[in-house]
Each structure stands twice: as C-alpha cells, then as structure tokens.
Design an enzyme around this catalytic site. Structure first.
Site, mmCIF file in Angstrom:
data_model
loop_
_atom_site.group_PDB
_atom_site.id
_atom_site.type_symbol
_atom_site.label_atom_id
_atom_site.label_comp_id
_atom_site.label_asym_id
_atom_site.label_seq_id
_atom_site.Cartn_x
_atom_site.Cartn_y
_atom_site.Cartn_z
ATOM 1 N N TYR A 295 -6.317 2.304 -2.063
ATOM 2 C CA TYR A 295 -6.090 1.155 -2.521
ATOM 3 C C TYR A 295 -6.473 -0.218 -1.576
ATOM 4 C CZ TYR A 295 -2.937 2.940 -5.807
ATOM 5 O OH TYR A 295 -2.089 3.357 -6.632
ATOM 6 N N LEU B 102 0.569 -1.254 0.147
ATOM 7 C CA LEU B 102 0.147 -0.118 0.062
ATOM 8 C C LEU B 102 0.648 1.206 -0.216
ATOM 9 C CD1 LEU B 102 -2.445 -1.165 2.795
ATOM 10 C CD2 LEU B 102 -2.985 -0.885 0.433
ATOM 11 N N GLY C 78 6.354 2.386 3.242
ATOM 12 C CA GLY C 78 8.399 2.350 2.660
ATOM 13 C C GLY C 78 8.515 1.200 1.297
ATOM 14 N N TYR D 147 40.989 -1.407 -3.831
ATOM 15 C CA TYR D 147 39.928 -0.782 -3.104
ATOM 16 C C TYR D 147 38.689 -2.164 -3.102
ATOM 17 C CZ TYR D 147 41.483 3.575 -0.896
ATOM 18 O OH TYR D 147 42.055 4.437 0.004
ATOM 19 N N ARG E 175 -2.665 -8.127 -10.884
ATOM 20 C CA ARG E 175 -1.312 -6.781 -12.335
ATOM 21 C C ARG E 175 0.600 -8.245 -11.308
ATOM 22 N NH1 ARG E 175 0.492 -1.800 -10.605
ATOM 23 N NH2 ARG E 175 -0.819 -0.886 -11.337
ATOM 24 N N ARG F 32 39.087 7.473 12.297
ATOM 25 C CA ARG F 32 40.405 6.770 11.951
ATOM 26 C C ARG F 32 40.885 7.425 13.553
ATOM 27 N NH1 ARG F 32 43.314 10.072 7.092
ATOM 28 N NH2 ARG F 32 45.019 8.517 7.860
ATOM 29 N N HIS F 33 42.081 6.241 13.887
ATOM 30 C CA HIS F 33 42.840 5.909 14.857
ATOM 31 C C HIS F 33 43.870 7.259 15.137
ATOM 32 C CE1 HIS F 33 46.275 6.189 11.402
ATOM 33 N NE2 HIS F 33 45.371 4.505 10.807
ATOM 34 N N GLU G 248 43.759 -2.195 7.917
ATOM 35 C CA GLU G 248 43.973 -1.370 6.053
ATOM 36 C C GLU G 248 43.775 -1.546 5.265
ATOM 37 O OE1 GLU G 248 42.999 1.305 5.136
ATOM 38 O OE2 GLU G 248 43.922 2.578 5.512
ATOM 39 N N ASN H 85 52.661 7.065 10.279
ATOM 40 C CA ASN H 85 51.927 8.676 9.658
ATOM 41 C C ASN H 85 52.878 10.092 9.771
ATOM 42 O OD1 ASN H 85 48.525 8.353 11.066
ATOM 43 N ND2 ASN H 85 49.455 7.678 9.173
ATOM 44 N N TYR I 229 15.558 9.060 3.547
ATOM 45 C CA TYR I 229 16.490 8.418 2.066
ATOM 46 C C TYR I 229 18.100 9.657 1.853
ATOM 47 C CZ TYR I 229 11.463 8.414 0.562
ATOM 48 O OH TYR I 229 10.711 7.664 0.365
ATOM 49 N N ALA J 281 3.197 11.243 7.073
ATOM 50 C CA ALA J 281 3.738 13.251 7.272
ATOM 51 C C ALA J 281 5.393 12.891 6.498
ATOM 52 C CB ALA J 281 4.007 13.149 8.669
ATOM 53 N N ARG K 183 47.248 0.872 16.050
ATOM 54 C CA ARG K 183 46.664 2.014 16.176
ATOM 55 C C ARG K 183 45.463 2.032 16.449
ATOM 56 N NH1 ARG K 183 48.841 0.123 11.087
ATOM 57 N NH2 ARG K 183 47.367 1.010 9.444
ATOM 58 N N HIS L 216 40.393 2.888 9.478
ATOM 59 C CA HIS L 216 41.640 3.201 9.232
ATOM 60 C C HIS L 216 40.889 4.061 7.888
ATOM 61 C CE1 HIS L 216 44.254 0.209 10.966
ATOM 62 N NE2 HIS L 216 43.184 -0.544 11.504
HETATM 63 C C1 SIN Z 1 1.458 6.180 -7.994
HETATM 64 O O1 SIN Z 1 1.310 5.693 -9.502
HETATM 65 O O2 SIN Z 1 2.144 6.517 -7.299
HETATM 66 C C2 SIN Z 1 1.869 4.215 -7.638
HETATM 67 C C3 SIN Z 1 1.068 3.826 -9.072
HETATM 68 C C4 SIN Z 1 0.633 2.199 -8.795
HETATM 69 O O3 SIN Z 1 1.928 1.571 -8.731
HETATM 70 O O4 SIN Z 1 -0.289 2.131 -8.077
#
Ligand code: SIN
Length: 506
Positions: free
Chosen positions: A236, A75, A79, A402, A173, A291-292, A362, A298, A464, A207, A342, A427
């Site tokens: 809905y 619905l 979230g 990395y 759907r 960081r340490h 590290e 260093n 977000y 809200a 460290r 680190h």
């Molecule tokens: C929407 O239009 O905001 C959502 C539409 C839906 O998934 O029902």
C-alpha cells in the site's frame, strides 16, 4: 375535558390529608400547563401515537435529513477501524443511525462464498494487495465499489452516517467515491484520513492485528502473519497518496490526539464529528464511576431532591479514598461531582483536584421530585405506566427524560475523551447514560443498567471497547434499582474489547 391525571389529582381530595412533602401535599410542585404548548415533539412523519408533549413519551429528534458518507483513508495499521468504531459508538449514543461498511469483511465473505461454491482457495496474503497484480487490483476496486453501493442504499433506506472503512489510499479511488456520492441528492461525503508516524503505535496496531484472531491469518503462525501483514503495508505504501485535493471535505488526524487538519467541513453534524475526533487520544487511562453514598432520600425511597448523605453514606465517603488510592497509586486523578450535596459530600475526603459540573446533576423528575415511586403511581398513574412502557423516551412533567440527559451529557463525554484519569461521583441516571456510551448499550436498555450504591466501577478503554472492574465497599445501602417490568433478564454489559469481524456480512 378532564385529563386522566387531573382526575387522579381530584380523587385524592377525599382521601386522608397528604403529608406536607408527599403526593398532593402543599409542597408538591404544580405542573404549569401554560408551558405545555411551547414544547413541541419531533416533526418526524411517524411520531408515536402517545406523544402529546411533556409528562409523556417524547419522540426521537428527526434526523432523517442527515445523510453522510464518511470515507476512511489510510494505510493498514493506522487505526482506521478504531476511529470508525469510536465514531459509530458516539453517534449511536446520540441516536444517529450509523453503520460501518468494512471492505476487508466484504472481501472475506466473498472469498468464503467462492471457496464454497467454486472451490477457489481463499487468498488473503500480501500478494492479493500488490498493485502489480492486475486481477487482484480489479477485484479490490470492485469490492470497494460494491461496499459503497451497499452503504448508499443503506443511507437511502434511512441511515444517517455510513462509514466506508477501507484504505481509499489513492486520489483516483477518492475521486470515484466523490463522483458516486454526488449523484445522490442530499448526501455528502467527508474523508477521514488517519496518519500515524509513531512507530510504537504502528507496532502495537500490527501486534493487535496478528494476535487478535484476525480471519486473514487464521491458518498462519504469528511470525508468518506479522511478516505477511508488514508486506501488505509496504504494498500500500508504494502507491499511497495522502489527501491533497484542495476541494475535498476532509479531516486528517495525525497520531490520534496530536494534530488534526480540518478542511471544508460544513454543517452541524459534520462539525460535530470533527469536534469529537479532535478530542480523542490514545494515552492509557481509566475512568472511575461511583454513585454518591447512600442519601437520606435513598433511605426514605424518594427520588430527586438535594438530600445529605445518610450515616452509611458518610461511611462510604470515608472509605472511598483508600479504595481509589490503592487502585491508582501515585497517578494523577481528577474528581468530578454534580452540584448536589450528596455527591460533594461523598467526594469530600478524596485528596485530588475536584470539579463540580451542573451537567452531572441527577435527571430532573419535575413535579415528581421528592416523591416515592408509590406516591408517583398514586398521583400520576398514567405517567407511571408510560414510563414503564418506554423509560428512555419518557419525560417527567416539568422535568427531563433520559434522552434529555444524554443531550446535556454530551459536553461531559467530550471532556472525558480529552482527559486522562477521571473519577465521577454521580447519580444513578447520569452514570447509566455515561456507562451506556462506553459499553455501546442500546437506548432501550440504558435506564435499567445496574449501578449499585457503594460500588466503584473502573473502565479502562481499549482499542475496541472497555475493560471493566467493579469494587464494592462492604457498607450496606438500599437497593434503588427498579427492574424492567415483566423482564426477568436485566441488561448488563458483557465488556467486549475484542475487535468484531462481522462474519455475517452479505
Ligand atoms: C481489505 O481488503 O482488507 C481492505 C481493502 C482496501 O480498502 O484497500
């Protein structure tokens, strides 16, 4: 044939004798060439030309087989966009190509175009979401289908996980989505239902929607917007069917962090997605990074090693408890360190539970461990240039890149998501990787993020994104940040916790 780096090593022989622990010195680790053939780069069809193994750039893993449609179910105000956004950040951090296809955005974009072209007034009120309104229902179904088509095309063009952010609240759907995806070879669909029974969370989501500058309510007062949004939800609710289809691949999350149902989840990526979602919670908390304190290495400009703190580093360790307790008060906190002395020394005066993690050690600089950047440039000039060219993908000879660090930090991210207040004393490279996850920073920028010594970074997750505060203790320290060569503007996060409404969708 002599490789360029071998020629660099042999040319040093005629120079003055190297320092015991310096480049070319007797304590310098030797690169074991016998291991080179056992490590293979990606089998991707287009590896970078320079990929030759270790001590060089290493290609991204080949994820081209991963093609998942992740269709949200739920619905409004449950979230769904929060979960879509979290999952996208996590998978992008792991270098999957992920995109959210939000049906509400497509609706707004189309409505705006119609308003411009045909003068038809935009209508995003609850009336448009009523299932008694046949014309609107037909248009909403069409929007959901068009959005799914865009998503499928994007997956065909190379994407890995397309998230269909819509209510998908009826069996019919979902059956349509399933039938459409089944036509595509190599694609699978998982449904992710977000159920929320906690009135406080629903009220907070409502809200957030009406106060966040939501474009559906741009010309309405907050009271009118709230009234209309609650009516939309009840439209809905009148037709909502929770997932009961026994054959579907699905995950149902009830009150994020409370209960997860997993059904027919298969394969590595699907299981990883499920595992990640199982670890999320919404409890307010903060994550602190430090960081340490400044280390002896260093001060000497050396990388890696397991050096103790310098006198200024010890001062930082002594100042840290007051800074943290002033900030967090009586709230519980756990401190995580690496296994290197460290970080353990920096944590020693903190009056909290402490855990050491090997995964937080590290980045392993391999044969360059214990050298200064000048020594590395002299000993391995080609490698040094490769690293500057593409620092994220560069793997030190006999050490890590990395990317390797991101992979080994995944369990840390999982645990961080599960936990509440955590302080990580870590680190530079490690904290850059973790910071990039929380702020959704791209891999190319990640190795240049500024994480100064003697500074605490406080991240507070929001719906977000994350809020950020930084606290620097007035204790001098060397600056270990090497800027991106040739780039005046260094990357920095501009924390954004606002919901993005992706106004430019076509
Ligand atoms: C929407 O239009 O905001 C959502 C539409 C839906 O998934 O029902």
């Amino acid at each position: 044939m002599e490789t360029p780096s071998e020629s660099a090593v042999s040319s040093r022989v005629s120079s003055p004798p190297p320092a015991t622990f310096g480049a070319g010195g007797p304590m310098l680790k030797q690169f074991d060439r016998s291991t080179a053939s056992s490590r293979k780069g990606s089998q991707s069809s287009t590896p970078p030309i320079t990929v030759v193994g270790i001590g060089n750039k290493v290609a991204k893993p080949d994820y081209s087989e991963a093609k998942i449609v992740l269709a949200m179910v739920g619905l409004p105000a449950r979230g769904k966009s929060y979960l879509s956004n979290k999952l996208m950040r996590y998978l992008k951090w792991l270098e999957y190509d992920v995109k959210v296809f939000n049906v509400g955005q497509l609706r707004r974009t189309r409505a705006r175009q119609q308003a411009q072209q045909a003068g038809i007034r935009e209508n995003h009120t609850a009336e448009f979401f009523s299932h008694n309104n046949e014309e609107a229902t037909r248009r909403r179904d069409q929007l959901a289908e068009d959005s799914l088509e865009m998503l499928i095309q994007w997956l065909k063009d190379g994407g890995n996980v397309g998230i269909h952010d819509a209510t998908n609240s009826t069996r019919s759907r979902r059956a349509k989505i399933e039938a459409r995806v089944a036509k595509e070879k190599g694609m699978s669909v998982i449904f992710l239902e977000s159920v929320c029974n906690d009135p406080a969370i629903i009220a907070a989501n409502v809200a957030l929607k009406v106060s966040s500058g939501d474009p559906d309510y741009k010309d309405m007062s907050r009271e009118d917007a709230k009234r209309d949004f609650l009516r939309r939800i009840s439209e809905y609710e009148a037709v909502y069917e929770t997932i009961t289809e026994p054959h579907l691949s699905y995950l149902r999350i009830t009150d994020v962090g409370n209960q997860v149902t997993v059904s027919h989840i298969n394969g590595y990526l699907q299981s990883r997605i499920a595992f990640y979602l199982m670890n999320l919670h919404l409890k307010p908390r903060s994550i602190f990074f430090s960081r340490h304190g400044e280390s002896q290495y260093n001060v000497e400009g050396k990388i890696g090693g397991d050096a103790p703190l310098s006198p200024r580093g010890m001062q930082y360790a002594k100042g840290l408890p007051a800074l943290i307790t002033d900030n967090i008060g009586d709230a519980p906190l756990t401190v995580w360190t690496s296994t290197l002395q460290r970080t353990i020394q920096t944590a020693q005066y903190l009056p909290y539970n402490k855990l050491t993690w090997k995964s937080l050690d590290e980045l392993d600089a391999g044969v360059c461990d214990g050298m200064t950047y000048e020594e590395i440039e002299q000993a391995y000039p080609e490698d040094f240039a490769h690293r500057d060219e593409d620092k994220f993908n560069y793997r030190y000879r006999g050490g890590e890149s990395y990317r390797d660090v991101v992979v080994r930090l995944e369990p840390v991210i999982m645990e961080l998501e599960r936990q509440e207040n955590i302080l990580i004393i870590g680190h530079q490279a490690i904290l850059r990787c973790l910071y990039a996850y929380f702020h959704n920073l791209p891999q190319a920028d990640l190795p240049y993020i500024k994480i100064p010594l003697h500074t605490v970074i406080k991240l507070t997750p929001k719906a977000y994104g994350c809020d950020e505060e930084r606290y620097a203790l007035p204790i001098g320290a060397v600056d270990t940040h090497r800027p991106k060569p040739g780039t005046p503007q260094q990357p920095h996060a501009t924390p954004n916790t606002a919901r993005e409404y992706y106004g430019n969708d076509k």
